[in-house]
Design an enzyme around this catalytic site. Structure first.
Site, PDB file in Angstrom:
ATOM      1  N   ASP A   1       9.494  62.659  34.626  1.00  0.00           N
ATOM      2  CA  ASP A   1       9.411  61.670  33.547  1.00  0.00           C
ATOM      3  C   ASP A   1      10.580  61.914  32.591  1.00  0.00           C
ATOM      4  O   ASP A   1      10.688  62.996  32.013  1.00  0.00           O
ATOM      5  CB  ASP A   1       8.071  61.842  32.788  1.00  0.00           C
TER       6      ASP A   1
ATOM      7  N   ASP B   1      11.065  56.590  30.591  1.00  0.00           N
ATOM      8  CA  ASP B   1      10.228  56.259  29.433  1.00  0.00           C
ATOM      9  C   ASP B   1      10.918  55.231  28.527  1.00  0.00           C
ATOM     10  O   ASP B   1      12.068  55.408  28.155  1.00  0.00           O
ATOM     11  CB  ASP B   1      10.011  57.571  28.649  1.00  0.00           C
TER      12      ASP B   1
ATOM     13  N   GLU C   1       9.932  52.074  32.501  1.00  0.00           N
ATOM     14  CA  GLU C   1       8.825  51.557  31.680  1.00  0.00           C
ATOM     15  C   GLU C   1       9.407  50.494  30.762  1.00  0.00           C
ATOM     16  O   GLU C   1      10.231  50.804  29.903  1.00  0.00           O
ATOM     17  CB  GLU C   1       8.181  52.672  30.849  1.00  0.00           C
TER      18      GLU C   1
ATOM     19  N   HIS D   1      -1.332  57.400  31.364  1.00  0.00           N
ATOM     20  CA  HIS D   1      -1.760  58.335  30.303  1.00  0.00           C
ATOM     21  C   HIS D   1      -1.848  57.658  28.947  1.00  0.00           C
ATOM     22  O   HIS D   1      -2.267  58.283  27.959  1.00  0.00           O
ATOM     23  CB  HIS D   1      -0.764  59.505  30.253  1.00  0.00           C
ATOM     24  N   ASP D   2      -1.424  56.383  28.877  1.00  0.00           N
ATOM     25  CA  ASP D   2      -1.477  55.641  27.604  1.00  0.00           C
ATOM     26  C   ASP D   2      -2.596  54.607  27.594  1.00  0.00           C
ATOM     27  O   ASP D   2      -2.786  53.941  26.568  1.00  0.00           O
ATOM     28  CB  ASP D   2      -0.174  54.848  27.400  1.00  0.00           C
TER      29      ASP D   2
HETATM   30  O1  TEU Z   1       5.008  54.744  25.829  1.00  0.00           O
HETATM   31  C1  TEU Z   1       5.583  53.666  25.182  1.00  0.00           C
HETATM   32  C2  TEU Z   1       4.599  52.974  24.307  1.00  0.00           C
HETATM   33  O2  TEU Z   1       4.959  52.166  23.513  1.00  0.00           O
HETATM   34  C3  TEU Z   1       3.136  53.214  24.478  1.00  0.00           C
HETATM   35  O3  TEU Z   1       2.872  54.551  24.632  1.00  0.00           O
HETATM   36  C4  TEU Z   1       2.391  52.758  23.257  1.00  0.00           C
HETATM   37  O4  TEU Z   1       1.797  53.888  22.676  1.00  0.00           O
HETATM   38  C5  TEU Z   1       1.340  51.765  23.615  1.00  0.00           C
HETATM   39  O5  TEU Z   1       0.504  51.584  22.538  1.00  0.00           O
HETATM   40  C6  TEU Z   1       0.514  52.240  24.804  1.00  0.00           C
HETATM   41  O6  TEU Z   1      -0.711  51.574  24.827  1.00  0.00           O
HETATM   42  C7  TEU Z   1       5.892  55.784  26.251  1.00  0.00           C
HETATM   43  C8  TEU Z   1       5.031  56.914  26.792  1.00  0.00           C
HETATM   44  O7  TEU Z   1       4.320  56.454  27.930  1.00  0.00           O
HETATM   45  C9  TEU Z   1       4.105  57.347  25.680  1.00  0.00           C
HETATM   46  O8  TEU Z   1       3.168  58.331  26.130  1.00  0.00           O
HETATM   47  C10 TEU Z   1       4.950  57.912  24.556  1.00  0.00           C
HETATM   48  O9  TEU Z   1       4.095  58.204  23.455  1.00  0.00           O
HETATM   49  C11 TEU Z   1       6.013  56.910  24.101  1.00  0.00           C
HETATM   50  O10 TEU Z   1       6.678  56.244  25.167  1.00  0.00           O
HETATM   51  C12 TEU Z   1       7.101  57.629  23.316  1.00  0.00           C
HETATM   52  O11 TEU Z   1       7.803  58.464  24.204  1.00  0.00           O
END
Ligand code: TEU
Ligand code: CA
Length: 542
Positions: free
Chosen positions: A98, A194, A236, A311-312
């Site tokens: 990642d 990311d 992403e 994971h989000d």
């Molecule tokens: O995520 C991008 C992002 O905008 C999402 O995590 C956001 O939080 C959204 O609300 C998700 O439902 C990436 C990564 O996947 C995330 O874990 C990181 O926090 C973020 O970038 C910053 O690196």
């Protein structure tokens, strides 16, 4: 279009902090992943997407990197990482790292230097201004943090401890490319990029995603790093449409193998609002959006990724399935798996999805760990929202839903750790929802995913076949046809907990030869008039 190995692959995402702890500190680690490689091999996956394991102060659980070429203390050592790559390779599994290139941690040496003085040689690695503009942080509040040492503000789209890198600075880009080549030399199989759509930002014009130089940067990165190798790369890109997706994943453009698009993920939030502002999903919207991506992004000019979870995101069974009983959890979990894995694209399985893990409802806000939801809670309380409404949004969409420890067995803390204090509490349903129980039960969701992975590998029709939505106007059933040459595969999913009769006689589908898989063991072969039971999901060969 050239056929690629990742067209046939199935990817498993691991969030290391919550996967498996082997040294009793309550935090998952790389040795814990190595010990579970045979389990993943049993599932049949080919690739592991590993969420960040680099040195980090964990303000955003590793997405705030302080050293791209060293391993986070809690996760182990670089030797552990080398062993993981090797042990995975022995099992035919590639490791996709990642890459977080939009920002670093504020504890990265580049930022420590950059913030020392205006004329520091690292100053222009980041984005400094005399005064802030209106850009907001994704993690609440302004995206600008005042730094009194030099009386300027720095940009952070995410947390204050995640300063954005300045991609207009060629030195920064080349140092990032050197780092990517460091990991390529270690033998990884690819990269997840990311929030890569943000690196072309033009902050003074308040442009964040899809900036004018974005694709120039990506093509430059491709040529200087992974483009020379046969690697899986997935970007992403939150704002992508199929047209934009082609710019990233059309092989002729030398950018990425594919992207994560999120249009289906946005369907249960109020228009123009945030993910916390909930609205019920309408199946017709899901049918329209997923079918659009199946039809408009073909392998001639791009490639789809297929996912419900990461994971989000909240756990899909709790979000769009049914976690109110064991029977409905299993039925709806298998239905959602069948619906997605019958489509064209590379499927991604998030840790625990294969055993039907569900969302969490911690009693107290103190049990939550995610900076995004904690910041949102504090901001919305100040704005006058009531506690219960905010907690309801957190229960539905909080990222910690995906970050509760992997449930291995019914022993203390679900076999995730021997510590009494895991870094985040285990879901209390671990006694019924766990890997050990799933492996002992041939009717479990695990074996349904295993079968779907097998079926994909045995049928080019699933990999490359055309897609056609059928029963388009039916608001309870999601059904589609895949066809490649003479072979036709029909997927029929009852998306809800009520019976529904469907009549396919007018669809001229021909007769069914075989039930390839179903979540009921007495599904009928005749498809003209079918009474579908709750969440019944069937894959027929015609
Ligand atoms: O995520 C991008 C992002 O905008 C999402 O995590 C956001 O939080 C959204 O609300 C998700 O439902 C990436 C990564 O996947 C995330 O874990 C990181 O926090 C973020 O970038 C910053 O690196
Ligand atoms: Ca540990």
């Amino acid at each position: 279009m050239e056929k690629k190995w990742w067209h046939k692959s199935v990817v498993y995402q691991i969030y290391p902090r919550s996967f498996n702890d082997t040294n009793g500190d309550g935090i998952g680690d790389i040795q814990g992943i190595i010990r579970k490689l045979d389990y993943l091999n049993e599932l049949g996956i080919d690739v592991i997407w590993l969420s960040p394991v680099y040195k980090s102060p964990n303000d955003d659980n590793g997405y705030d990197i302080s050293d791209y070429e060293d391993i986070m203390d809690e996760f182990g050592t670089m030797q552990d990482m080398d062993m993981l790559i090797l042990e995975a390779k022995k099992r035919g599994i590639k490791i996709v790292m990642d890459l977080v290139l939009n920002h670093t941690s504020d504890e990265h040496k580049w930022f420590i230097e950059s913030r020392k003085s205006i004329d520091n040689s690292y100053r222009d690695y980041y984005i400094w201004r005399d005064k802030p503009n209106n850009i907001k942080s994704t993690f609440s509040g302004s995206a600008w943090q005042y730094d009194e040492t030099t009386n300027q503000y720095y940009l952070h789209i995410f947390s204050k401890k995640q300063p954005d890198l300045n991609w207009e600075n060629e030195i920064v880009r080349n140092k990032l490319y050197d780092m990517i080549n460091f990991w390529i030399d270690k033998g990884v199989g690819g990269f997840r990029l990311d929030v890569i759509d943000l690196v072309g930002k033009e902050i003074d014009n308040e442009i964040l995603g899809n900036g004018p130089k974005l694709h120039d940067y990506i093509q430059e990165m491709n040529v200087k790093t992974f483009g020379k190798h046969d690697m899986l790369t997935v970007g992403e890109t939150w704002g992508a449409t199929p047209e934009i997706a082609k710019m990233y994943s059309d092989q002729k453009r030398n950018e990425f193998s594919m992207i994560f698009q999120f249009e289906h993920i946005l369907l249960d939030q109020q228009e123009g609002k945030e993910k916390w502002d909930l609205k019920p999903l309408e199946l017709k919207d899901l049918k329209r959006v997923l079918s659009k991506w199946q039809i408009e992004l073909t392998e001639e000019d791009g490639w789809n990724s297929l996912f419900w979870n990461n994971h989000d995101l909240p756990r899909i069974i709790s979000r769009w399935g049914n976690d109110t009983s064991e029977e409905l959890r299993v039925l709806s979990g298998k239905m959602l798996a069948t619906l997605l894995h019958g489509m064209k694209g590379t499927p991604y399985i998030y840790q625990g999805e294969e055993i039907g893990m569900t969302n969490i409802k911690y009693e107290s806000l103190d049990d939550y760990r995610d900076i995004e939801l904690i910041n949102m809670y504090n901001e919305r309380i100040k704005e006058g929202y009531c506690h219960d409404d905010i907690m309801n949004s957190i229960y539905s969409k909080g990222r910690d839903n995906a970050r509760t420890p992997m449930q291995w067995d019914d022993s203390n803390n679900s076999g995730f750790t021997t510590s009494k204090e895991p870094w985040i509490k285990v879901n209390s349903n671990y006694r019924t929802v766990n890997v050990k129980k799933a492996l002992d039960d041939k009717e479990s969701i695990f074996y349904h995913y295993k079968k779907l992975i097998q079926v994909r590998k045995e049928h080019e029709t699933i990999i490359y076949g055309d897609y056609k939505l059928i029963l388009e106007d039916n608001n309870q059933v999601f059904a589609y046809l895949r066809q490649l040459n003479e072979e036709k595969i029909l997927v029929i999913c009852n998306f809800y907990n009520t019976e529904v009769e469907i009549d396919l006689s007018k669809e001229n589908l021909g007769c069914t030869k075989e039930i390839m898989l179903s979540n009921y063991n007495d599904t009928k072969l005749d498809i003209n008039k079918i009474l579908l039971r709750p969440y019944e999901a069937i894959m027929y060969k015609l």
